[in-house]
Design a protein around this motif. Structure first.
Motif, PDB file in Angstrom:
ATOM      1  N   ALA A 212       0.821  -1.206   0.000  1.00  0.00           N
ATOM      2  CA  ALA A 212       0.000   0.000   0.000  1.00  0.00           C
ATOM      3  C   ALA A 212       0.857   1.259   0.000  1.00  0.00           C
ATOM      4  N   ILE A 213       1.977   1.207   0.737  1.00  0.00           N
ATOM      5  CA  ILE A 213       2.875   2.368   0.770  1.00  0.00           C
ATOM      6  C   ILE A 213       3.487   2.610  -0.601  1.00  0.00           C
ATOM      7  N   LEU A 214       3.871   1.541  -1.294  1.00  0.00           N
ATOM      8  CA  LEU A 214       4.440   1.687  -2.640  1.00  0.00           C
ATOM      9  C   LEU A 214       3.421   2.290  -3.610  1.00  0.00           C
ATOM     10  N   ILE A 215       2.170   1.855  -3.486  1.00  0.00           N
ATOM     11  CA  ILE A 215       1.123   2.422  -4.355  1.00  0.00           C
ATOM     12  C   ILE A 215       0.962   3.912  -4.078  1.00  0.00           C
ATOM     13  N   ALA A 216       0.995   4.287  -2.813  1.00  0.00           N
ATOM     14  CA  ALA A 216       0.872   5.702  -2.449  1.00  0.00           C
ATOM     15  C   ALA A 216       2.055   6.512  -2.988  1.00  0.00           C
ATOM     16  N   ILE A 217       3.251   5.932  -2.946  1.00  0.00           N
ATOM     17  CA  ILE A 217       4.436   6.628  -3.459  1.00  0.00           C
ATOM     18  C   ILE A 217       4.321   6.840  -4.971  1.00  0.00           C
ATOM     19  N   VAL A 218       3.824   5.821  -5.677  1.00  0.00           N
ATOM     20  CA  VAL A 218       3.652   5.941  -7.124  1.00  0.00           C
ATOM     21  C   VAL A 218       2.682   7.070  -7.453  1.00  0.00           C
ATOM     22  N   VAL A 219       1.555   7.123  -6.715  1.00  0.00           N
ATOM     23  CA  VAL A 219       0.581   8.187  -6.949  1.00  0.00           C
ATOM     24  C   VAL A 219       1.195   9.549  -6.637  1.00  0.00           C
ATOM     25  N   ALA A 220       1.980   9.638  -5.577  1.00  0.00           N
ATOM     26  CA  ALA A 220       2.610  10.910  -5.202  1.00  0.00           C
ATOM     27  C   ALA A 220       3.604  11.368  -6.262  1.00  0.00           C
ATOM     28  N   LEU A 221       4.306  10.439  -6.886  1.00  0.00           N
ATOM     29  CA  LEU A 221       5.300  10.801  -7.902  1.00  0.00           C
ATOM     30  C   LEU A 221       4.667  11.387  -9.158  1.00  0.00           C
ATOM     31  N   LEU A 222       3.360  11.155  -9.339  1.00  0.00           N
ATOM     32  CA  LEU A 222       2.685  11.691 -10.520  1.00  0.00           C
ATOM     33  C   LEU A 222       2.665  13.217 -10.516  1.00  0.00           C
ATOM     34  N   VAL A 223       2.734  13.830  -9.342  1.00  0.00           N
ATOM     35  CA  VAL A 223       2.616  15.285  -9.251  1.00  0.00           C
ATOM     36  C   VAL A 223       3.967  15.978  -9.113  1.00  0.00           C
ATOM     37  N   VAL A 224       5.058  15.235  -9.170  1.00  0.00           N
ATOM     38  CA  VAL A 224       6.389  15.829  -9.050  1.00  0.00           C
ATOM     39  C   VAL A 224       6.796  16.418 -10.395  1.00  0.00           C
ATOM     40  N   PRO A 225       7.071  17.724 -10.509  1.00  0.00           N
ATOM     41  CA  PRO A 225       7.500  18.319 -11.791  1.00  0.00           C
ATOM     42  C   PRO A 225       8.864  17.770 -12.198  1.00  0.00           C
ATOM     43  N   LEU A 226       8.973  17.371 -13.448  1.00  0.00           N
ATOM     44  CA  LEU A 226      10.245  16.804 -13.893  1.00  0.00           C
ATOM     45  C   LEU A 226      11.361  17.840 -13.874  1.00  0.00           C
ATOM     46  N   GLN A 227      11.001  19.156 -13.944  1.00  0.00           N
ATOM     47  CA  GLN A 227      12.033  20.186 -13.938  1.00  0.00           C
ATOM     48  C   GLN A 227      12.856  20.170 -12.651  1.00  0.00           C
ATOM     49  N   LEU A 228      12.221  19.736 -11.547  1.00  0.00           N
ATOM     50  CA  LEU A 228      12.936  19.688 -10.270  1.00  0.00           C
ATOM     51  C   LEU A 228      13.997  18.603 -10.252  1.00  0.00           C
ATOM     52  N   ALA A 229      13.813  17.581 -11.068  1.00  0.00           N
ATOM     53  CA  ALA A 229      14.725  16.432 -11.020  1.00  0.00           C
ATOM     54  C   ALA A 229      15.794  16.471 -12.102  1.00  0.00           C
ATOM     55  N   LEU A 230      15.705  17.413 -13.026  1.00  0.00           N
ATOM     56  CA  LEU A 230      16.625  17.389 -14.164  1.00  0.00           C
ATOM     57  C   LEU A 230      18.089  17.536 -13.747  1.00  0.00           C
ATOM     58  N   ILE A 231      18.392  18.580 -12.992  1.00  0.00           N
ATOM     59  CA  ILE A 231      19.786  18.840 -12.630  1.00  0.00           C
ATOM     60  C   ILE A 231      20.348  17.759 -11.702  1.00  0.00           C
ATOM     61  N   PRO A 232      19.623  17.373 -10.621  1.00  0.00           N
ATOM     62  CA  PRO A 232      20.165  16.256  -9.803  1.00  0.00           C
ATOM     63  C   PRO A 232      20.356  14.980 -10.607  1.00  0.00           C
ATOM     64  N   LEU A 233      19.426  14.690 -11.510  1.00  0.00           N
ATOM     65  CA  LEU A 233      19.545  13.474 -12.304  1.00  0.00           C
ATOM     66  C   LEU A 233      20.731  13.562 -13.263  1.00  0.00           C
ATOM     67  N   LEU A 234      20.942  14.731 -13.858  1.00  0.00           N
ATOM     68  CA  LEU A 234      22.092  14.903 -14.747  1.00  0.00           C
ATOM     69  C   LEU A 234      23.405  14.757 -13.982  1.00  0.00           C
ATOM     70  N   ARG A 235      23.455  15.305 -12.791  1.00  0.00           N
ATOM     71  CA  ARG A 235      24.675  15.154 -11.978  1.00  0.00           C
ATOM     72  C   ARG A 235      24.926  13.692 -11.638  1.00  0.00           C
ATOM     73  N   LEU A 236      23.845  12.953 -11.355  1.00  0.00           N
ATOM     74  CA  LEU A 236      23.993  11.525 -11.084  1.00  0.00           C
ATOM     75  C   LEU A 236      24.504  10.795 -12.319  1.00  0.00           C
ATOM     76  N   HIS A 237      23.940  11.103 -13.474  1.00  0.00           N
ATOM     77  CA  HIS A 237      24.376  10.458 -14.710  1.00  0.00           C
ATOM     78  C   HIS A 237      25.838  10.768 -15.018  1.00  0.00           C
ATOM     79  N   LEU A 238      26.233  12.003 -14.806  1.00  0.00           N
ATOM     80  CA  LEU A 238      27.630  12.368 -15.059  1.00  0.00           C
ATOM     81  C   LEU A 238      28.557  11.654 -14.081  1.00  0.00           C
ATOM     82  N   ALA A 239      28.087  11.480 -12.841  1.00  0.00           N
ATOM     83  CA  ALA A 239      28.924  10.824 -11.835  1.00  0.00           C
ATOM     84  C   ALA A 239      29.166   9.360 -12.163  1.00  0.00           C
ATOM     85  N   ILE A 240      28.162   8.693 -12.769  1.00  0.00           N
ATOM     86  CA  ILE A 240      28.322   7.270 -13.089  1.00  0.00           C
ATOM     87  C   ILE A 240      28.704   7.047 -14.546  1.00  0.00           C
ATOM     88  N   GLY A 241      28.877   8.141 -15.310  1.00  0.00           N
ATOM     89  CA  GLY A 241      29.413   8.037 -16.662  1.00  0.00           C
ATOM     90  C   GLY A 241      28.422   7.763 -17.764  1.00  0.00           C
TER      91      GLY A 241
END
Length: 387
Positions: A212-241
């Motif tokens: 049930a907690i996983l289902i709630a997390i999935v629903v919550a992720l639907l409202v997260v703007p992708l713009q907030l995750a772009l820079i952290p995700l790019l830094r992660l990608h650059l860190a792992i190559g």
């Protein structure tokens, strides 16, 4: 009262009217872009696409032949020709007025002769034929300007598509961008479907702590703007190559598309008949066998509906491609980015921009119309019955 249940609501007409308005609003820009892609630059600048089937009166700036075409007739130097042909125009309607100055573009009627400086004389006929004569030799590299007002007939051409798809540096860029977009879109559509299908089955039919907690997390992720995750995700990608390449953009699109995919597929799988699943388990089928042989085939409408959304979003994406496909050489440029480049380099060539834009939407249109019958079934699945 017995017939009330069988009567249609009086608001059915409003529903039909609303659908018609939405369809018109959706199709009008697409139709306008399609028509504009076959029009010439002069016609696009002179009138809107809705007037493409009608003759248009427009002001044109043409030129006489250059001085190298002059010939001597007695004491006069003469240049003769047709102002439309000199400019490469295909206009064939009669000229209603003409002039030699931008301040007086309608100073003369067809057949009249303009007295110019140094004794030169210019006569322009209604079909564009002209005679330009002077007692002194014509000099310079280009002919003189002639302002004409003419009724031009409707004209459609494939030259815009030849320019975009078959000639010059634009061809190489657009063709490369087309295949680059396919390279990004196809894996970025397939990967989240595969991952989400397994996750949706687990959340729908498998019992484990924290479900049930996983289902709630999935629903919550639907409202997260992708713009907030772009820079952290790019830094992660650059860190792992894996940054600045196809693998990075595939994983980025997968991550941003998974919440909707899992939510959509889980709702659909929950609505599948429980008797089929339980009967398969009684017969000794494993969860993997139930998933691959029963659930996946029955879930095709939901899979198709998500595939439409993911394909359209990925194909039309610019932001994620800008972040994860940074390439100074243009080897990984996608079509949306290429159109932005055309806006900068060919901002006045509206016919080229319209053609390039329509080429970019042709594939999503084909995908949508090919799979749209599954869209409503997939979206509405699980809206009544849940698990």
């Amino acid at each position: 009262m017995a017939n009330v249940a069988g009567k249609k609501s009086g608001l059915v007409w409003a529903v039909h009217l609303s659908v018609l308005v939405l369809v018109i609003l959706w199709l009008t820009p697409t139709l306008g872009l399609f028509i504009s892609s076959f029009r010439t630059a002069d016609q696009i600048s002179a009138s809107g696409w809705w007037k493409a089937l009608f003759s248009q009166e427009q002001n044109m700036v043409l030129r006489t032949g250059d001085p190298s075409t002059q010939k001597q007739e007695g004491d006069l130097y003469v240049i003769e020709g047709n102002v439309f042909e000199e400019d490469g125009s295909t206009a064939s309607s009669a000229i209603s007025a003409w002039g030699t100055s931008s301040l007086k573009i309608s100073e003369y009627e067809p057949g009249q002769t303009a007295e110019l400086k140094d004794g030169a004389r210019l006569t322009v006929e209604d079909d564009g034929a002209y005679r330009y004569e002077s007692p002194t030799e014509f000099k310079g590299r280009r002919g003189d300007r002639v302002f004409v007002t003419a009724e031009t007939p409707p004209e459609f051409t494939f030259a815009n598509y030849r320019t975009v798809l078959l000639s010059g540096s634009t061809t190489d860029s657009m063709a490369k961008a087309f295949f680059n977009t396919l390279t990004v879109t196809i894996p970025a559509t397939i990967i989240p479907i595969l991952v989400a299908a397994f996750a949706a089955y687990a959340l729908a039919w498998m019992r484990f702590p924290g479900r049930a907690i996983l289902i709630a997390i999935v629903v919550a992720l639907l409202v997260v703007p992708l713009q907030l995750a772009l820079i952290p995700l790019l830094r992660l990608h650059l860190a792992i190559g894996i940054g600045k390449g196809y693998l990075g953009v595939w994983l980025a699109h997968t991550g941003f598309g998974l919440p909707l995919a899992i939510y959509l597929l889980r709702n659909y799988m929950v609505g599948l008949p429980r008797d089929i699943i339980e009967g398969a388990k009684v017969d000794g089928a494993t969860d993997f066998q139930i998933f691959t042989r029963i659930v996946l085939p029955l879930s095709f409408p939901a899979l198709a509906s998500f595939a439409i959304f993911q394909f359209l979003w990925t194909w039309n994406d610019l932001l994620v491609a800008k972040v994860f496909l940074i390439d100074a050489t243009g080897d990984t440029t996608v079509m949306t980015n290429q159109i932005v480049e055309l806006l900068g380099t060919r901002g006045g060539n509206w016919e080229i921009l319209a053609t390039a834009a329509f080429v970019s939407i042709a594939v999503p249109l084909a995908v949508f119309f090919a799979m749209q019958r599954y869209l409503v079934r997939g979206l509405l699945a699980g809206s009544v019955k849940g698990g």
